[in-house]
Write a protein that holds these residues in place. Structure first.
Motif, PDB file in Angstrom:
ATOM      1  N   ARG A 105       5.787  15.990   4.384  1.00 40.46           N
ATOM      2  CA  ARG A 105       4.943  15.506   5.479  1.00 40.46           C
ATOM      3  C   ARG A 105       4.290  14.209   5.046  1.00 40.46           C
ATOM      4  O   ARG A 105       3.607  14.163   4.032  1.00 40.46           O
ATOM      5  CB  ARG A 105       3.892  16.536   5.830  1.00 40.46           C
ATOM      6  N   VAL A 106       4.540  13.180   5.823  1.00 40.51           N
ATOM      7  CA  VAL A 106       3.965  11.888   5.485  1.00 40.51           C
ATOM      8  C   VAL A 106       2.866  11.584   6.502  1.00 40.51           C
ATOM      9  O   VAL A 106       2.999  11.886   7.686  1.00 40.51           O
ATOM     10  CB  VAL A 106       5.041  10.775   5.440  1.00 40.51           C
ATOM     11  N   LEU A 107       1.788  11.055   6.020  1.00 40.49           N
ATOM     12  CA  LEU A 107       0.664  10.693   6.878  1.00 40.49           C
ATOM     13  C   LEU A 107       0.292   9.245   6.638  1.00 40.49           C
ATOM     14  O   LEU A 107       0.314   8.772   5.492  1.00 40.49           O
ATOM     15  CB  LEU A 107      -0.561  11.569   6.561  1.00 40.49           C
ATOM     16  N   ILE A 108      -0.055   8.553   7.711  1.00 40.97           N
ATOM     17  CA  ILE A 108      -0.605   7.208   7.568  1.00 40.97           C
ATOM     18  C   ILE A 108      -2.118   7.375   7.547  1.00 40.97           C
ATOM     19  O   ILE A 108      -2.717   7.810   8.532  1.00 40.97           O
ATOM     20  CB  ILE A 108      -0.135   6.302   8.722  1.00 40.97           C
ATOM     21  N   THR A 109      -2.708   7.090   6.393  1.00 42.24           N
ATOM     22  CA  THR A 109      -4.142   7.351   6.235  1.00 42.24           C
ATOM     23  C   THR A 109      -5.003   6.128   6.560  1.00 42.24           C
ATOM     24  O   THR A 109      -6.196   6.261   6.784  1.00 42.24           O
ATOM     25  CB  THR A 109      -4.441   7.847   4.809  1.00 42.24           C
ATOM     26  N   GLU A 110      -4.394   4.950   6.568  1.00 41.26           N
ATOM     27  CA  GLU A 110      -5.104   3.754   7.042  1.00 41.26           C
ATOM     28  C   GLU A 110      -4.145   2.962   7.918  1.00 41.26           C
ATOM     29  O   GLU A 110      -3.076   2.564   7.466  1.00 41.26           O
ATOM     30  CB  GLU A 110      -5.576   2.875   5.871  1.00 41.26           C
ATOM     31  N   ASP A 111      -4.547   2.743   9.163  1.00 37.85           N
ATOM     32  CA  ASP A 111      -3.678   2.058  10.123  1.00 37.85           C
ATOM     33  C   ASP A 111      -3.703   0.542   9.925  1.00 37.85           C
ATOM     34  O   ASP A 111      -4.621  -0.011   9.329  1.00 37.85           O
ATOM     35  CB  ASP A 111      -4.129   2.363  11.549  1.00 37.85           C
ATOM     36  N   LEU A 112      -2.692  -0.093  10.491  1.00 35.27           N
ATOM     37  CA  LEU A 112      -2.659  -1.554  10.532  1.00 35.27           C
ATOM     38  C   LEU A 112      -3.776  -2.061  11.430  1.00 35.27           C
ATOM     39  O   LEU A 112      -4.189  -1.378  12.367  1.00 35.27           O
ATOM     40  CB  LEU A 112      -1.321  -2.028  11.109  1.00 35.27           C
ATOM     41  N   SER A 116      -0.508 -17.966   7.049  1.00 36.40           N
ATOM     42  CA  SER A 116       0.080 -16.672   6.689  1.00 36.40           C
ATOM     43  C   SER A 116      -0.771 -15.547   7.276  1.00 36.40           C
ATOM     44  O   SER A 116      -1.971 -15.706   7.479  1.00 36.40           O
ATOM     45  CB  SER A 116       0.124 -16.507   5.168  1.00 36.40           C
ATOM     46  N   ALA A 117      -0.119 -14.433   7.529  1.00 37.85           N
ATOM     47  CA  ALA A 117      -0.829 -13.240   8.002  1.00 37.85           C
ATOM     48  C   ALA A 117      -0.484 -12.087   7.079  1.00 37.85           C
ATOM     49  O   ALA A 117       0.655 -11.962   6.632  1.00 37.85           O
ATOM     50  CB  ALA A 117      -0.427 -12.907   9.430  1.00 37.85           C
ATOM     51  N   MET A 118      -1.468 -11.248   6.781  1.00 37.21           N
ATOM     52  CA  MET A 118      -1.210 -10.086   5.940  1.00 37.21           C
ATOM     53  C   MET A 118      -1.581  -8.817   6.685  1.00 37.21           C
ATOM     54  O   MET A 118      -2.651  -8.719   7.269  1.00 37.21           O
ATOM     55  CB  MET A 118      -1.983 -10.149   4.631  1.00 37.21           C
ATOM     56  N   PHE A 119      -0.660  -7.863   6.655  1.00 37.24           N
ATOM     57  CA  PHE A 119      -0.890  -6.551   7.243  1.00 37.24           C
ATOM     58  C   PHE A 119      -0.874  -5.523   6.122  1.00 37.24           C
ATOM     59  O   PHE A 119      -0.067  -5.606   5.206  1.00 37.24           O
ATOM     60  CB  PHE A 119       0.200  -6.220   8.267  1.00 37.24           C
ATOM     61  N   LYS A 120      -1.774  -4.553   6.221  1.00 36.53           N
ATOM     62  CA  LYS A 120      -1.865  -3.545   5.157  1.00 36.53           C
ATOM     63  C   LYS A 120      -2.102  -2.185   5.789  1.00 36.53           C
ATOM     64  O   LYS A 120      -2.875  -2.045   6.726  1.00 36.53           O
ATOM     65  CB  LYS A 120      -3.036  -3.889   4.227  1.00 36.53           C
ATOM     66  N   CYS A 121      -1.400  -1.194   5.257  1.00 38.24           N
ATOM     67  CA  CYS A 121      -1.688   0.175   5.651  1.00 38.24           C
ATOM     68  C   CYS A 121      -1.544   1.068   4.419  1.00 38.24           C
ATOM     69  O   CYS A 121      -1.157   0.612   3.343  1.00 38.24           O
ATOM     70  CB  CYS A 121      -0.783   0.638   6.789  1.00 38.24           C
ATOM     71  N   ARG A 122      -1.902   2.324   4.605  1.00 33.87           N
ATOM     72  CA  ARG A 122      -1.899   3.244   3.469  1.00 33.87           C
ATOM     73  C   ARG A 122      -1.245   4.559   3.869  1.00 33.87           C
ATOM     74  O   ARG A 122      -1.464   5.055   4.973  1.00 33.87           O
ATOM     75  CB  ARG A 122      -3.336   3.506   3.015  1.00 33.87           C
ATOM     76  N   LEU A 123      -0.448   5.085   2.948  1.00 28.35           N
ATOM     77  CA  LEU A 123       0.299   6.314   3.183  1.00 28.35           C
ATOM     78  C   LEU A 123      -0.122   7.429   2.250  1.00 28.35           C
ATOM     79  O   LEU A 123      -0.570   7.189   1.141  1.00 28.35           O
ATOM     80  CB  LEU A 123       1.790   6.078   2.899  1.00 28.35           C
ATOM     81  N   SER A 124       0.087   8.633   2.721  1.00 31.44           N
ATOM     82  CA  SER A 124       0.018   9.816   1.875  1.00 31.44           C
ATOM     83  C   SER A 124       1.270  10.627   2.170  1.00 31.44           C
ATOM     84  O   SER A 124       1.595  10.819   3.342  1.00 31.44           O
ATOM     85  CB  SER A 124      -1.227  10.624   2.220  1.00 31.44           C
ATOM     86  N   PRO A 125       2.019  11.108   1.187  1.00 30.58           N
ATOM     87  CA  PRO A 125       1.815  10.959  -0.266  1.00 30.58           C
ATOM     88  C   PRO A 125       2.011   9.509  -0.722  1.00 30.58           C
ATOM     89  O   PRO A 125       2.772   8.765  -0.113  1.00 30.58           O
ATOM     90  CB  PRO A 125       2.874  11.874  -0.867  1.00 30.58           C
ATOM     91  N   VAL A 126       1.319   9.156  -1.799  1.00 26.66           N
ATOM     92  CA  VAL A 126       1.283   7.756  -2.218  1.00 26.66           C
ATOM     93  C   VAL A 126       2.634   7.252  -2.717  1.00 26.66           C
ATOM     94  O   VAL A 126       2.863   6.050  -2.743  1.00 26.66           O
ATOM     95  CB  VAL A 126       0.218   7.530  -3.311  1.00 26.66           C
TER      96      VAL A 126
END
Length: 104
Positions: free
Chosen positions: A10-17, A27-37
């Motif tokens: 099960r993958v979760l996006i813990t921080e959205d774009l 330049s533009a930077m997009f960042k998100c965060r997943l679990s499991p890492v």
């Protein structure tokens, strides 16, 4: 069966774009965060086009489950929706590229 466990992870996006607005040529930077890492089956898109690392796009994954997309030398036509997909989850944000206005 270990393989079933991994593929059914099960993958979760813990921080959205978040939406980004930049001026043409920047330049533009997009960042998100997943679990499991350590989940690595991910894909970035601009509108429906898959993005890959090249001279204008840089895709990175960093410790802690962070995934970064840097788009360089943007032009007005690059405005669109950035989507990050991981497994069956996705997060999207808008990229707005503005023309450099001449200050009078």
């Amino acid at each position: 069966d270990v393989f079933m466990f991994l593929s059914g992870q099960r993958v979760l996006i813990t921080e959205d774009l978040e939406d980004v607005t930049v001026l043409e040529g920047e330049s533009a930077m997009f960042k998100c965060r997943l679990s499991p890492v350590d989940y690595s089956r991910v894909q970035w898109f601009l509108d429906k086009t898959p993005l890959h690392t090249n001279e204008l796009n840089e895709i990175q994954s960093q410790p802690g489950g962070y995934h970064l997309l840097t788009l360089k030398k943007l032009s007005l036509k690059d405005s669109g929706v950035i989507t990050f997909e991981a497994g069956d989850k996705k997060t999207s944000a808008s990229l707005v590229v503005k023309g450099k206005s001449i200050i009078t």
